[in-house]
Design an enzyme around this catalytic site. Sequence first.
Site, PDB file in Angstrom:
ATOM      1  N   LYS A 156       0.778  -1.309  -0.029  1.00  0.00           N
ATOM      2  CA  LYS A 156      -0.115  -0.274   0.033  1.00  0.00           C
ATOM      3  C   LYS A 156       0.778   1.201   0.103  1.00  0.00           C
ATOM      4  O   LYS A 156       0.460   2.233  -0.742  1.00  0.00           O
ATOM      5  CB  LYS A 156      -0.952  -0.045   1.237  1.00  0.00           C
ATOM      6  CG  LYS A 156      -2.118  -1.337   1.056  1.00  0.00           C
ATOM      7  CD  LYS A 156      -2.767  -1.004   2.286  1.00  0.00           C
ATOM      8  CE  LYS A 156      -2.411  -0.994   3.772  1.00  0.00           C
ATOM      9  NZ  LYS A 156      -1.627  -2.351   4.170  1.00  0.00           N
ATOM     10  N   ARG A 179      -9.392   1.005   9.907  1.00  0.00           N
ATOM     11  CA  ARG A 179      -8.971  -0.300  10.142  1.00  0.00           C
ATOM     12  C   ARG A 179     -10.349  -1.092  10.451  1.00  0.00           C
ATOM     13  O   ARG A 179     -10.084  -2.291  10.699  1.00  0.00           O
ATOM     14  CB  ARG A 179      -8.044  -0.349  11.129  1.00  0.00           C
ATOM     15  CG  ARG A 179      -6.697   0.270  10.576  1.00  0.00           C
ATOM     16  CD  ARG A 179      -5.615   0.190  11.827  1.00  0.00           C
ATOM     17  NE  ARG A 179      -4.319   0.659  11.441  1.00  0.00           N
ATOM     18  CZ  ARG A 179      -3.378   0.223  10.637  1.00  0.00           C
ATOM     19  NH1 ARG A 179      -3.488  -1.004  10.553  1.00  0.00           N
ATOM     20  NH2 ARG A 179      -2.318   0.896  10.601  1.00  0.00           N
ATOM     21  N   ARG A 202      12.348  -7.683   2.906  1.00  0.00           N
ATOM     22  CA  ARG A 202      12.053  -6.341   2.831  1.00  0.00           C
ATOM     23  C   ARG A 202      13.020  -5.323   3.694  1.00  0.00           C
ATOM     24  O   ARG A 202      13.447  -5.881   4.720  1.00  0.00           O
ATOM     25  CB  ARG A 202      10.612  -5.953   2.989  1.00  0.00           C
ATOM     26  CG  ARG A 202      10.267  -4.347   2.909  1.00  0.00           C
ATOM     27  CD  ARG A 202       8.763  -4.099   2.912  1.00  0.00           C
ATOM     28  NE  ARG A 202       8.463  -4.193   4.358  1.00  0.00           N
ATOM     29  CZ  ARG A 202       7.191  -4.085   5.003  1.00  0.00           C
ATOM     30  NH1 ARG A 202       6.110  -3.754   3.870  1.00  0.00           N
ATOM     31  NH2 ARG A 202       6.770  -4.138   6.189  1.00  0.00           N
ATOM     32  N   ARG A 207      12.660  -3.542   9.332  1.00  0.00           N
ATOM     33  CA  ARG A 207      11.938  -3.565  10.548  1.00  0.00           C
ATOM     34  C   ARG A 207      11.852  -4.547  11.427  1.00  0.00           C
ATOM     35  O   ARG A 207      12.105  -5.917  10.821  1.00  0.00           O
ATOM     36  CB  ARG A 207      10.321  -3.287  10.171  1.00  0.00           C
ATOM     37  CG  ARG A 207       9.885  -1.910   9.706  1.00  0.00           C
ATOM     38  CD  ARG A 207       8.452  -1.881   9.276  1.00  0.00           C
ATOM     39  NE  ARG A 207       7.582  -2.483  10.382  1.00  0.00           N
ATOM     40  CZ  ARG A 207       6.243  -2.385  10.321  1.00  0.00           C
ATOM     41  NH1 ARG A 207       5.624  -1.483   9.373  1.00  0.00           N
ATOM     42  NH2 ARG A 207       5.334  -2.935  11.136  1.00  0.00           N
ATOM     43  N   ARG A 233       0.552 -10.326  12.907  1.00  0.00           N
ATOM     44  CA  ARG A 233      -0.123  -8.960  12.304  1.00  0.00           C
ATOM     45  C   ARG A 233      -1.159  -9.243  11.329  1.00  0.00           C
ATOM     46  O   ARG A 233      -2.211  -8.549  11.219  1.00  0.00           O
ATOM     47  CB  ARG A 233       1.163  -8.052  11.619  1.00  0.00           C
ATOM     48  CG  ARG A 233       1.950  -7.395  12.623  1.00  0.00           C
ATOM     49  CD  ARG A 233       3.214  -7.007  12.040  1.00  0.00           C
ATOM     50  NE  ARG A 233       3.432  -6.242  11.053  1.00  0.00           N
ATOM     51  CZ  ARG A 233       4.263  -6.113   9.952  1.00  0.00           C
ATOM     52  NH1 ARG A 233       5.408  -6.879  10.357  1.00  0.00           N
ATOM     53  NH2 ARG A 233       4.389  -5.038   9.025  1.00  0.00           N
TER      54      ARG A 233
END
Length: 214
Positions: free
Chosen positions: A13, A87, A126, A160, A171
């Site tokens: 996103k 959300r 990532r 991260r 998550r």
Amino acid sequence: MNIILLGPPGAGKGTQAHHLVEERDMIQLSTGDMLREAKDSGTEMGRKVADVMARGDLVTDEIVIGLIREKLQGDKKGGFIFDGFPRTLAQADALAGLLKEQGETLDAVIEMQVDDTALVQRITARSTCAGCGEVYNDITKPIPADGICPKCGGTEFKRRADDNEDSLKQRLMEYYKKTSPLIGYYYANGQLESVNGLGEIDEVKASIAAVLDK
């Protein structure tokens, strides 16, 4: 034009929002970015945010809606991208009410569909440029061999701490419990469009463009 990008963590996103900002002059409204900006702003709303964050409490929907209201009342440019909000169904209702109050419309809700197994593989590979936030991936878009980010010239890259398989699965579970009902909500409202979020970045970008240019 105002849109929502929906999809689980790591669906891309943020990457697609950056393209929309650059190519369509849209404004990305990321909840995290807005909270950090507000905390340092010195405004009344900013002081509320700072107080809540200092206590370690969760920021209320009312505060987030207040921050979005401030943005909607400013420069609209090419429209807004809601990234990371709403959300929950309650937040979706609140956002709908705010848009109506401000004389704005929600023009599209784009769901970036992904396969969980492939998503885990993507996210654990990532990294991002510490200077500009450009996203890299060990498999699909590796950091240049010279170690220099072509976008900003930075040489520091980071991962991260929660970009690992166990954290990502947690998550994802939170996303499916809280956020996936929004897919049915916006489908029922006739606003939902779905694209394949696991394609190459340019392929996903083209799919989103096709939705927005209908």
